[in-house]
Structures are given as structure tokens and as C-alpha cells.
Write an enzyme that holds these catalytic residues in place. Structure first.
Site, PDB file in Angstrom:
ATOM      1  N   SER A  93      42.419  28.012  63.137  1.00 55.29           N
ATOM      2  CA  SER A  93      41.464  28.434  62.116  1.00 55.29           C
ATOM      3  C   SER A  93      40.063  27.964  62.503  1.00 55.29           C
ATOM      4  O   SER A  93      39.858  26.805  62.856  1.00 55.29           O
ATOM      5  CB  SER A  93      41.876  27.825  60.771  1.00 55.29           C
ATOM      6  OG  SER A  93      40.890  28.101  59.806  1.00 55.29           O
ATOM      7  N   ALA A  94      39.087  28.874  62.421  1.00 58.43           N
ATOM      8  CA  ALA A  94      37.730  28.575  62.902  1.00 58.43           C
ATOM      9  C   ALA A  94      37.017  27.499  62.088  1.00 58.43           C
ATOM     10  O   ALA A  94      36.309  26.662  62.645  1.00 58.43           O
ATOM     11  CB  ALA A  94      36.885  29.856  62.910  1.00 58.43           C
ATOM     12  N   HIS A  95      37.202  27.511  60.760  1.00 66.32           N
ATOM     13  CA  HIS A  95      36.380  26.603  59.944  1.00 66.32           C
ATOM     14  C   HIS A  95      36.794  25.133  60.067  1.00 66.32           C
ATOM     15  O   HIS A  95      36.122  24.251  59.555  1.00 66.32           O
ATOM     16  CB  HIS A  95      36.331  27.050  58.481  1.00 66.32           C
ATOM     17  CG  HIS A  95      37.542  26.749  57.667  1.00 66.32           C
ATOM     18  ND1 HIS A  95      37.603  25.662  56.827  1.00 66.32           N
ATOM     19  CD2 HIS A  95      38.737  27.382  57.538  1.00 66.32           C
ATOM     20  CE1 HIS A  95      38.789  25.665  56.202  1.00 66.32           C
ATOM     21  NE2 HIS A  95      39.488  26.686  56.631  1.00 66.32           N
ATOM     22  N   ASN A 148      47.779  17.492  58.718  1.00 67.65           N
ATOM     23  CA  ASN A 148      46.427  17.492  58.159  1.00 67.65           C
ATOM     24  C   ASN A 148      46.160  16.327  57.216  1.00 67.65           C
ATOM     25  O   ASN A 148      45.014  15.974  56.995  1.00 67.65           O
ATOM     26  CB  ASN A 148      46.166  18.824  57.443  1.00 67.65           C
ATOM     27  CG  ASN A 148      47.280  19.200  56.494  1.00 67.65           C
ATOM     28  OD1 ASN A 148      48.428  19.406  56.920  1.00 67.65           O
ATOM     29  ND2 ASN A 148      46.978  19.272  55.223  1.00 67.65           N
ATOM     30  N   THR A 207      39.581  46.874  60.078  1.00 63.36           N
ATOM     31  CA  THR A 207      38.400  46.733  60.932  1.00 63.36           C
ATOM     32  C   THR A 207      38.151  45.258  61.203  1.00 63.36           C
ATOM     33  O   THR A 207      38.138  44.446  60.278  1.00 63.36           O
ATOM     34  CB  THR A 207      37.173  47.358  60.240  1.00 63.36           C
ATOM     35  OG1 THR A 207      37.474  48.730  59.965  1.00 63.36           O
ATOM     36  CG2 THR A 207      35.930  47.265  61.108  1.00 63.36           C
ATOM     37  N   GLY A 255      43.914  30.254  59.111  1.00 62.02           N
ATOM     38  CA  GLY A 255      45.152  29.528  59.372  1.00 62.02           C
ATOM     39  C   GLY A 255      46.309  29.993  58.488  1.00 62.02           C
ATOM     40  O   GLY A 255      47.441  30.145  58.939  1.00 62.02           O
ATOM     41  N   THR A 256      46.012  30.240  57.230  1.00 65.53           N
ATOM     42  CA  THR A 256      47.059  30.666  56.297  1.00 65.53           C
ATOM     43  C   THR A 256      47.660  31.991  56.728  1.00 65.53           C
ATOM     44  O   THR A 256      48.885  32.150  56.775  1.00 65.53           O
ATOM     45  CB  THR A 256      46.466  30.779  54.866  1.00 65.53           C
ATOM     46  OG1 THR A 256      45.973  29.490  54.496  1.00 65.53           O
ATOM     47  CG2 THR A 256      47.501  31.241  53.867  1.00 65.53           C
ATOM     48  N   GLN A 258      44.946  21.848  62.964  1.00 66.99           N
ATOM     49  CA  GLN A 258      44.233  20.563  63.057  1.00 66.99           C
ATOM     50  C   GLN A 258      44.015  20.123  64.509  1.00 66.99           C
ATOM     51  O   GLN A 258      43.358  19.098  64.743  1.00 66.99           O
ATOM     52  CB  GLN A 258      44.996  19.472  62.293  1.00 66.99           C
ATOM     53  CG  GLN A 258      44.934  19.621  60.775  1.00 66.99           C
ATOM     54  CD  GLN A 258      43.533  19.430  60.208  1.00 66.99           C
ATOM     55  OE1 GLN A 258      42.679  18.767  60.798  1.00 66.99           O
ATOM     56  NE2 GLN A 258      43.271  20.019  59.056  1.00 66.99           N
ATOM     57  N   CYS A 308      44.238  21.027  49.018  1.00 70.32           N
ATOM     58  CA  CYS A 308      44.865  22.098  48.254  1.00 70.32           C
ATOM     59  C   CYS A 308      45.700  21.539  47.114  1.00 70.32           C
ATOM     60  O   CYS A 308      45.944  22.209  46.137  1.00 70.32           O
ATOM     61  CB  CYS A 308      45.760  22.945  49.137  1.00 70.32           C
ATOM     62  SG  CYS A 308      45.089  23.173  50.766  1.00 70.32           S
TER      63      CYS A 308
HETATM   64  C1  LIG Z   1      43.466  24.118  56.760  1.00 72.35           C
HETATM   65  C2  LIG Z   1      44.847  24.265  57.258  1.00 72.35           C
HETATM   66  C3  LIG Z   1      45.538  25.479  57.147  1.00 72.35           C
HETATM   67  C4  LIG Z   1      44.943  26.670  56.437  1.00 72.35           C
HETATM   68  O1  LIG Z   1      43.909  27.253  57.169  1.00 72.35           O
HETATM   69  P1  LIG Z   1      42.879  28.256  56.444  1.00 72.35           P
HETATM   70  O2  LIG Z   1      42.060  28.800  57.550  1.00 72.35           O
HETATM   71  O3  LIG Z   1      42.109  27.426  55.483  1.00 72.35           O
HETATM   72  O4  LIG Z   1      43.705  29.300  55.766  1.00 72.35           O
HETATM   73  C5  LIG Z   1      46.808  25.568  57.673  1.00 72.35           C
HETATM   74  N1  LIG Z   1      47.368  24.519  58.294  1.00 72.35           N
HETATM   75  C6  LIG Z   1      46.751  23.330  58.423  1.00 72.35           C
HETATM   76  C7  LIG Z   1      47.431  22.219  59.140  1.00 72.35           C
HETATM   77  C8  LIG Z   1      45.474  23.157  57.904  1.00 72.35           C
HETATM   78  O5  LIG Z   1      44.866  21.988  58.025  1.00 72.35           O
END
Ligand SMILES: *Cc1c(COP(=O)(O)O)cnc(C)c1O
Length: 401
Positions: A213-215, A165, A251, A85-86, A193, A339
């Protein structure tokens, strides 16, 4: 608390371990891990290689791209894989800013964005870009009219998050998108989110760029994607090889991207059901807390809210003390955002919705997910009043109900 002996050391074993911090990181689904495994051991070729090892990896990559695209109504050529996401947010903001600086230097965003948007904005500000940070109302909502009023002939980009978030408020992105589109300005949304959590479609939302973001939805950490609408003028994020149509060299992280694709498969099957379950448990937790603990208040919008988000202000107690005491009872949650919770600054989001700094320090965020059970919520509702009572008894400010 029971103890068990491991290798001569006493390790504390919890009766219960309840994870309610899904918005910080969701556990990787075992099915995702299983899908990734062959891409470490068997299909380890470089997707740019011409031999079958490479071409098999390439096929997996394109298969995952198709899955991600179709869950948001995009075409697979509009998806670029990133490290999360970042990176997606950095790519969107800097990529649009650099490629379009001939057209103007003004960017509009909100005062409640994730640091992965506000920090790149501050970076761009030092490079001569002008940033407008729009205010939000007491629920954390952006007024679309404010976006309209803020756009001028130098505006090249608007970036407003899809859902917050910390407080879970879902922004009127479709409405804002319509305004931004009419003005001929690029529109980015941080969908970290929401993608994989609630249904979304890039055409309905009128967005040109969307980060995910996958996680955050049961995929692995360190992988994500940026949707870039066809025809968007954007600078590459990394220069190097020809990967990702020269927009993001390096890659490709094939196992993780396969994991991302699998995570999308799973949410496609389960999203409706999971949303229903989350709404039920979320509302039970909110109601239970507000009814049994005095001087508590829900933060964020009561209805326009992520299905899994509970954010509560608890007066006369420090958020950090609550988090640590709950952790001792086997409950994992957060205060502010993950964070920022290591810093003593109150959350910029809570300040933006008008909460006094003292109260902003006493906030708790519970975020629910796939493996949350009814009994987990019962347990929190049993433990939390006791923990707060204990902490308030030590507070010189608390005088009782
Ligand atoms: C977690 C989050 C991010 C960052 O994503 P990462 O994959 O951890 O770098 C960015 N924006 C929001 C709204 C998030 O909740």
C-alpha cells in the site's frame, strides 16, 4: 498553551506537533505530490486511449509498474495495481479461493493478521471455505512447523503477514514459504508494513502473492498493488474492461499510481539510511520508556521487529486516555490498531500474544518515520512519564512502584 486569533476565532496553536503514527498513515512526501501533479493537468488521458494523451498516461503507468516490480525482484507483468492494501488482500484471498475451489477449500492464516485479511477469511468461511487460524508465541511469531502440520490435501492457500502492524514482529516468511512451496500450495503475504520499509525479494521469501500500500511509505492514500507470481491461478477482482490484463477492471488511477512509483524511487534511495535512523530512535524510545516508567513492558519481538515500531503495555492506565492526553501535548500515537481503537474490544493481536484483556487496553503504539527527529523522541520521553503519572494517580488500582 499559546492561542492565536484567526478570523475572530481562537484557535489553539501547539508549541509542538509530533506525529508518531506512521504505521496508520505516513504523510505524502512533497516530491510524490509534485510527481503526481502533471497527471491531473497535462497528462490526463485514459491509458486505454490510442491518442498521445492516452499513450503518455499508459507509459507512466508502465514505468510505475516497473519500479514497483523491481523493488521486490519481480517482473512488471506480475504487478496489478489496486486501491490499496485492503483491496490487495481481498483480491489475493478471494481470487485464489474462487479460482482454486476445485482443488480444495482449506485456507491457513494466523491469529494476528490485519482485519483486511481476517474479514475476507470470515467472509469465505460463510461460503463454505475452512479457515485455520494459527496461534503465535508470546512475541507474535508463527512457528513454521505449525504451518507444515496444518497443511492437508484440501489446502489451497496460506496467508501470513510479513510484519505485524501493531507489535512490529517480522515473521519467518522465507522459511514458511519454503514449506508451503514444497507442498504445492499458494502462499500470500500481507507486505503492507514491509514493502518500502525493509528490503524484500519475492523469490527469497518464496511467496506467490504480496500486498502493498502506497500511503504506508509516503505515497498517496487509496492506491496499492498486488504481486501475483506468473502462472498463479487467480480470479479477477473486478469485471469490466480489459485493464490490468483483465484482472482488475476500471480506468487506472494514473496520478496515484505515478505517486506510488515516485514513492518507490524515494525509498530506493533512502531505505538504508532511514532504517538506520529508525533503529536508533526506536531503541532510544523503548529504552527511555522502560527505564523511566515502572510497570511498562515492550510488546512484540525485541529483535525481529520493524525498524520503526514501538509497542508498550502500560499497566493501570487506559490506552485511550493516554492517546487523548498525549494528543493535548501535541503527540500523535495510537493504541491497538487505528482501525480498532474506536471500538472497546481489546486488540486481537495483543490477546493472541497472551496479554490479559486489562493490560491489552493499556497499550501504546508509536511508529516513527522519515520526518521523525531526535528531539521528537526527547519530547515524548519528557511528556509521557508525566502523563502516565497523572492518569495513574486517578486509578484505584495503582499503588505506586
Ligand atoms: C494499513 C494496512 C492494511 C490496509 O491498507 P490500506 O491501504 O489502508 O487499505 C493492510 N495490512 C496491513 C498490515 C496494514 O498495516
Amino acid at each position: 498553551m499559546p492561542y492565536e486569533c484567526y478570523g475572530g476565532k481562537n484557535i489553539k496553536i501547539m508549541d509542538k506537533k509530533i506525529y508518531l503514527d506512521y504505521a496508520a498513515a505516513a504523510p505524502t512526501d512533497p516530491k510524490v505530490v509534485a510527481a503526481m501533479q502533471p497527471y491531473f493537468f497535462d497528462i490526463y488521458g485514459n491509458p486505454s486511449s490510442l491518442h498521445s494523451f492516452g499513450q503518455d498516461a499508459k507509459r507512466a503507468l508502465e514505468d510505475a509498474r516497473e519500479k514497483v516490480a523491481s523493488l521486490m525482484g519481480a517482473s512488471s507483468t506480475e504487478i496489478v495495481f489496486t486501491s490499496g492494501g485492503t483491496e490487495s488482500n481481498n483480491f489475493a484471498l478471494k481470487g485464489i479461493a474462487y479460482a482454486n475451489k476445485g482443488e480444495g477449500n482449506h485456507i491457513i492464516t494466523s491469529s494476528i493478521e490485519h482485519h483486511a485479511v481476517t474479514e475476507p477469511c470470515e467472509f469465505l468461511e460463510k461460503q463454505g471455505f475452512k479457515i485455520t487460524y494459527l496461534k503465535v508465541d508470546k512475541y507474535g511469531l508463527i512457528n513454521p512447523q505449525d504451518v507444515k502440520d496444518a497443511i492437508n490435501d484440501k489446502t489451497i492457500l496460506v496467508s501470513i503477514m510479513h510484519a505485524n502492524n501493531e507489535i512490529g514482529t517480522i515473521e519467518p516468511i522465507a522459511e514458511i514459504g519454503k514449506i508451503v512451496k514444497e507442498k504445492g500450495v499458494y502462499f500470500h503475504t500481507d507486505g503492507v508494513q514491509t514493502f518500502g520499509h525493509i528490503p524484500l525479494n519475492v523469490d527469497d521469501l518464496n511467496v506467490d502473492l504480496l500486498s502493498l500500500s502506497a500511503h504506508k511509505f509516503y505515497g498517496p492514500k487509496g492506491v496499492g498493488a498486488l504481486y501475483i507470481r506468473k502462472g498463479t491461478k487467480i480470479s479477477p477482482f473486478l469485471e469490466g474492461g480489459d485493464q490490468e490484463k483483465k484482472r482488475r477492471a476500471s480506468t487506472e488511477n494514473v496520478p496515484s499510481i505515478v505517486g506510488l512509483g515516485k514513492a518507490v524511487d524515494l525509498v530506493r534511495e533512502t531505505m538504508d539510511e532511514e532504517m538506520k535512523k529508525s533503529y536508533f530512535l526506536r531503541d532510544k524510545l523503548i529504552k527511555g520508556i522502560l527505564e523511566t516508567i515502572d510497570n511498562t513492558k515492550l510488546n512484540g519481538h525485541p529483535l525481529l521487529r520493524l525498524p520503526n515500531n514501538v509497542n508498550i503495555s502500560v499497566e493501570y492506565v487506559e490506552g485511550e486516555s493516554m492517546v487523548l492526553n498525549l494528543d493535548l501535548e501535541g503527540i500523535a500515537c495510537s493504541t491497538g490498531s487505528a482501525c480498532t481503537s474506536s471500538s472497546l474490544e481489546p486488540s486481537h493481536v495483543l490477546l493472541a500474544i497472551g496479554i490479559a484483556p486489562e493490560s491489552a487496553h493499556g497499550s501504546l503504539r508509536f511508529t516513527l518515520g522519515r520526518f521523525t527527529q531526535d528531539e521528537d523522541i526527547d519530547y515524548v520521553l519528557e511528556v509521557l512519564p508525566r502523563v502516565i503519572k497523572k492518569l495513574r494517580a486517578m486509578s484505584p488500582l495503582y499503588k505506586g512502584e
